[in-house]
Scaffold this motif. Structure first.
Motif, PDB file in Angstrom:
ATOM      1  N   ALA A  73       0.828  -1.213   0.000  1.00  0.00           N
ATOM      2  CA  ALA A  73       0.000   0.000   0.000  1.00  0.00           C
ATOM      3  C   ALA A  73       0.860   1.260   0.000  1.00  0.00           C
ATOM      4  CB  ALA A  73      -0.925  -0.008   1.214  1.00  0.00           C
ATOM      5  N   SER A  74       1.957   1.170   0.791  1.00  0.00           N
ATOM      6  CA  SER A  74       2.863   2.329   0.833  1.00  0.00           C
ATOM      7  C   SER A  74       3.520   2.554  -0.523  1.00  0.00           C
ATOM      8  CB  SER A  74       3.927   2.105   1.922  1.00  0.00           C
ATOM      9  OG  SER A  74       4.856   3.169   1.928  1.00  0.00           O
ATOM     10  N   ALA A  75       3.955   1.431  -1.149  1.00  0.00           N
ATOM     11  CA  ALA A  75       4.575   1.555  -2.469  1.00  0.00           C
ATOM     12  C   ALA A  75       3.566   2.073  -3.494  1.00  0.00           C
ATOM     13  CB  ALA A  75       5.143   0.208  -2.902  1.00  0.00           C
ATOM     14  N   PHE A  76       2.326   1.586  -3.448  1.00  0.00           N
ATOM     15  CA  PHE A  76       1.294   2.011  -4.395  1.00  0.00           C
ATOM     16  C   PHE A  76       0.974   3.493  -4.243  1.00  0.00           C
ATOM     17  CE2 PHE A  76      -3.207   2.638  -5.495  1.00  0.00           C
ATOM     18  CZ  PHE A  76      -3.201   2.237  -6.806  1.00  0.00           C
ATOM     19  N   SER A  77       0.962   3.958  -3.008  1.00  0.00           N
ATOM     20  CA  SER A  77       0.647   5.367  -2.781  1.00  0.00           C
ATOM     21  C   SER A  77       1.757   6.277  -3.281  1.00  0.00           C
ATOM     22  CB  SER A  77       0.395   5.611  -1.285  1.00  0.00           C
ATOM     23  OG  SER A  77       1.585   5.342  -0.547  1.00  0.00           O
ATOM     24  N   PHE A 115       3.978   2.675 -11.363  1.00  0.00           N
ATOM     25  CA  PHE A 115       5.072   1.701 -11.230  1.00  0.00           C
ATOM     26  C   PHE A 115       4.599   0.463 -10.464  1.00  0.00           C
ATOM     27  CE2 PHE A 115       8.517  -0.086  -8.727  1.00  0.00           C
ATOM     28  CZ  PHE A 115       9.394  -0.458  -9.746  1.00  0.00           C
ATOM     29  N   TYR A 116       3.766   0.687  -9.494  1.00  0.00           N
ATOM     30  CA  TYR A 116       3.245  -0.452  -8.707  1.00  0.00           C
ATOM     31  C   TYR A 116       2.395  -1.362  -9.602  1.00  0.00           C
ATOM     32  CZ  TYR A 116       0.796  -3.070  -5.084  1.00  0.00           C
ATOM     33  OH  TYR A 116       0.292  -4.086  -4.312  1.00  0.00           O
ATOM     34  N   ALA A 117       1.558  -0.742 -10.437  1.00  0.00           N
ATOM     35  CA  ALA A 117       0.732  -1.530 -11.344  1.00  0.00           C
ATOM     36  C   ALA A 117       1.602  -2.276 -12.345  1.00  0.00           C
ATOM     37  CB  ALA A 117      -0.273  -0.630 -12.068  1.00  0.00           C
ATOM     38  N   PHE A 118       2.674  -1.601 -12.840  1.00  0.00           N
ATOM     39  CA  PHE A 118       3.603  -2.232 -13.784  1.00  0.00           C
ATOM     40  C   PHE A 118       4.319  -3.422 -13.121  1.00  0.00           C
ATOM     41  CE2 PHE A 118       7.972  -2.387 -15.467  1.00  0.00           C
ATOM     42  CZ  PHE A 118       7.678  -2.838 -16.756  1.00  0.00           C
ATOM     43  N   TYR A 119       4.768  -3.234 -11.919  1.00  0.00           N
ATOM     44  CA  TYR A 119       5.489  -4.308 -11.198  1.00  0.00           C
ATOM     45  C   TYR A 119       4.562  -5.493 -10.914  1.00  0.00           C
ATOM     46  CZ  TYR A 119       8.062  -6.733  -7.530  1.00  0.00           C
ATOM     47  OH  TYR A 119       8.687  -7.681  -6.789  1.00  0.00           O
TER      48      TYR A 119
END
Length: 300
Positions: free
Chosen positions: A242-246, A251-255
């Protein structure tokens, strides 16, 4: 001449009277001094002693050592089951009161032994009639002998005798009953053994059941702790995601799409799918919005 003969006779009389007044007591003997049939003195200390000459006083001796009655023939005794036993024994005894011994049996050791045998046989018969063959032969043999010694000591004290020991040398069954007795004793032992085995089996089953119960409790407790730890880890991972997505949603969606590709498509796999689907949108470009280049057709 007559005076010389008288002197010789006088000397012999003096020596005779003097020798009759002296007696020696052996260390293995008692000495009883009598005066006209009445006991005057009992001497137990060894050595040289004096007394009045006969017929005024006389001395008799008694053995103070331990004596044994071991020439008894095996006798029959009846148990509480009305079964006959052949019993062989020996007795050790000694004189402790010479005066009472003399008064009771006139100082006759053989007569004293006969009296003792009667007392011992009566005591044995009384004890055997209270018990079974099994108890006499094995379980309570020492108890029987203690009771017999106690009774014989009490009666023997009236004779001036102390019973040192009474022992059974042999207790035999008659041939016509020995086999049945042995079989019954065997059956009794077998019953005890079976009871012990059943008790042991029940105890083993109880221990196994308790061990299985404890095993299930330990496994359940471990699973509970593992699930808790796993839940905590998943929660932390979700927090990190969640922290990375925020921070960078693209990039989070790509990863996440790349991780989905890695898990779904393996080496050598053939995938038949629509490239315009949402699942392959990042194969177009990192933004997931440009058209995919044309794919050249394979020549046949």
């Amino acid at each position: 001449m007559h005076r010389f003969i008288a002197l010789i006779v006088t000397i012999f009389l003096i020596l005779f009277v003097g020798s009759s007044m002296i007696f020696i007591v052996d260390q293995r003997k008692y000495a009883i001094v009598f005066s006209f049939g009445e006991v005057k003195k009992i001497i137990s200390m060894p050595g040289l002693h004096l007394k009045a000459p006969p017929p005024f006083q006389n001395v008799i001796y008694m053995d103070k050592r331990i004596q044994t009655i071991d020439n008894l023939q095996a006798d029959r005794y009846i148990t509480s089951e009305k079964k006959n036993l052949l019993v062989d024994l020996f007795v050790k005894w000694r004189i402790v009161d010479p005066c009472k011994f003399y008064v009771s049996v006139r100082g006759d050791a053989s007569l004293a032994q006969d009296r003792l045998i009667q007392v011992i046989c009566a005591a044995l018969n009384e004890e055997f009639t209270k018990r079974t063959i099994s108890e006499v032969v094995s379980n309570e043999r020492e108890i029987v002998m203690k009771a017999v010694r106690k009774k014989v000591k009490r009666d023997a004290s009236n004779l001036g005798i102390d019973i040192v020991d009474v022992r059974l040398r042999r207790v035999d069954l008659l041939e016509n009953i020995s086999e049945s007795v042995y079989q019954r004793m065997k059956a009794e032992r077998q019953q005890v053994a079976n009871e012990q085995r059943s008790t042991g089996a029940a105890e083993a089953e109880r221990i196994r059941a308790n061990a299985d119960k404890q095993r299930e409790i330990v496994i359940a407790d471990a699973y509970k702790k593992a699930q808790k730890i796993k839940g905590d880890g998943d929660a932390k991972a979700a927090a990190i995601y969640a922290s990375a997505f925020s921070r960078d949603p693209k990039f989070y969606a790509f990863y996440q799409s790349l991780e989905a590709y890695r898990r779904s498509i393996g080496k050598g796999d053939i995938v038949v799918a629509d490239l315009n689907s949402e699942f392959f949108r990042f194969m177009k470009n990192s933004a997931g919005s440009m058209a995919i280049p044309a794919v050249q057709k394979r020549k046949h």
